[in-house]
Write an enzyme that holds these catalytic residues in place. Structure first.
Site, mmCIF file in Angstrom:
data_model
loop_
_atom_site.group_PDB
_atom_site.id
_atom_site.type_symbol
_atom_site.label_atom_id
_atom_site.label_comp_id
_atom_site.label_asym_id
_atom_site.label_seq_id
_atom_site.Cartn_x
_atom_site.Cartn_y
_atom_site.Cartn_z
ATOM 1 N N SER A 59 0.813 -1.190 0.011
ATOM 2 C CA SER A 59 0.019 0.110 0.098
ATOM 3 C C SER A 59 0.945 1.061 -0.023
ATOM 4 C CB SER A 59 -1.028 0.096 1.337
ATOM 5 O OG SER A 59 -1.608 -1.093 1.244
HETATM 6 N N1 SAH Z 1 -0.256 -5.196 4.109
HETATM 7 C C1 SAH Z 1 0.672 -5.393 2.795
HETATM 8 C C2 SAH Z 1 -0.153 -5.180 1.636
HETATM 9 C C3 SAH Z 1 -1.196 -6.114 1.308
HETATM 10 S S1 SAH Z 1 -1.873 -6.341 -0.012
HETATM 11 C C4 SAH Z 1 1.913 -4.566 3.007
HETATM 12 O O1 SAH Z 1 2.219 -3.925 3.687
HETATM 13 O O2 SAH Z 1 2.703 -4.973 1.925
HETATM 14 C C5 SAH Z 1 -3.156 -7.544 0.089
HETATM 15 C C6 SAH Z 1 -2.751 -8.860 0.586
HETATM 16 O O3 SAH Z 1 -3.699 -9.464 1.110
HETATM 17 C C7 SAH Z 1 -2.015 -9.586 -0.576
HETATM 18 O O4 SAH Z 1 -0.975 -10.144 -0.396
HETATM 19 C C8 SAH Z 1 -3.220 -10.801 -0.775
HETATM 20 O O5 SAH Z 1 -2.552 -11.931 -1.168
HETATM 21 C C9 SAH Z 1 -3.613 -10.910 0.669
HETATM 22 N N2 SAH Z 1 -5.023 -11.473 0.723
HETATM 23 C C10 SAH Z 1 -5.990 -11.458 -0.041
HETATM 24 N N3 SAH Z 1 -7.144 -12.208 0.585
HETATM 25 C C11 SAH Z 1 -6.694 -12.755 1.522
HETATM 26 C C12 SAH Z 1 -7.027 -13.793 2.676
HETATM 27 N N4 SAH Z 1 -8.328 -14.255 2.430
HETATM 28 N N5 SAH Z 1 -6.125 -14.192 3.552
HETATM 29 C C13 SAH Z 1 -5.001 -13.573 3.821
HETATM 30 N N6 SAH Z 1 -4.570 -12.682 2.897
HETATM 31 C C14 SAH Z 1 -5.431 -12.409 1.742
#
Ligand code: SAH
Length: 213
Positions: A59
């Site tokens: 993000s």
């Molecule tokens: N917080 C992160 C950015 C997250 S992007 C950072 O600081 O880099 C969103 C993430 O959520 C992705 O990596 C995606 O794979 C994950 N995601 C999506 N659905 C999910 C689920 N049901 N359980 C766990 N992770 C999930």
């Protein structure tokens, strides 16, 4: 330019979003360049999302700052993040939680190990990365003082609010393609406050989206 100079400049720029000094200090303590792929290192201190592979993004720094500020994470808290990605957002929350702990759940194995490596390089010890479907929360370490969701959810999930302590807070983007960021406080029911429009990748899983396109 050195990473530290760029980081300080980024943090100063975040003041335009009225971010608290505590959150700015936490972000100053975390080297974001250690959380992006080699090819993106030079852009690590620009204020926009970057690709981290597997069609996912880290993000934008201002989004991490705003979410951390709204969540009001205090020393000693038990925190859950859904969507570890690069591990950066978890690292900032871990700096804020101090003697507390952050559990961060990621569904993609490759990203979970990317996040673990990054957190190790940055010297963070109070974060645990777990591969699970975070749409179900993480019952094993519940209840949580704070829950932060970094992916777009179809709703304010009961699986998550059930795992919050009384007085606990959840921050979650709700909606398809474009989302409203909700701050939910658990007090005699759920107090729900809309905090503005955001854009996140989808939450995929049992309680997430199966039909994003
Ligand atoms: N917080 C992160 C950015 C997250 S992007 C950072 O600081 O880099 C969103 C993430 O959520 C992705 O990596 C995606 O794979 C994950 N995601 C999506 N659905 C999910 C689920 N049901 N359980 C766990 N992770 C999930």
């Amino acid at each position: 330019m050195e990473f530290e100079v760029k980081r300080n400049r980024l943090i100063e720029g975040l003041r335009q979003h009225d971010i608290s000094e505590r959150v700015l200090a936490a972000m100053k303590s975390i080297p974001r360049h250690l959380f992006v792929p080699e090819s993106e290192r030079e852009n690590a201190y620009d204020d926009y999302p970057l690709s981290i592979g597997c069609d996912q993004t880290i993000s934008a720094p201002h989004m991490v700052a705003i979410m951390c500020d709204l969540l009001d994470i205090q020393d000693g808290m038990n925190v859950l993040e859904i969507g570890a990605g690069s591990g950066y957002h978890a690292a900032v929350m871990a700096a804020l939680a101090g003697s507390g702990h952050v559990y961060t759940v990621e569904r993609i194995e490759y990203l979970a190990s990317f996040a673990r490596d990054n957190l190790k390089k940055a010297g963070l010890k109070n974060v645990t990365v777990i591969v699970e479907d975070g749409s179900l929360g993480l019952p094993g370490f519940a209840p949580y003082d704070r829950i932060s969701v970094a992916a777009a959810s179809p709703g304010i999930l009961e699986t998550l609010t059930d795992q919050l302590k009384f007085g606990g807070k959840l921050i979650i983007p709700v909606g398809k393609h474009y989302q409203e960021l909700y701050l939910v406080t658990k007090i005699n029911g759920l107090k729900k406050e809309a905090k503005g429009g955001v854009v996140f990748v989808p939450l995929v899983g049992k309680k997430g989206y199966s039909d994003w396109i």
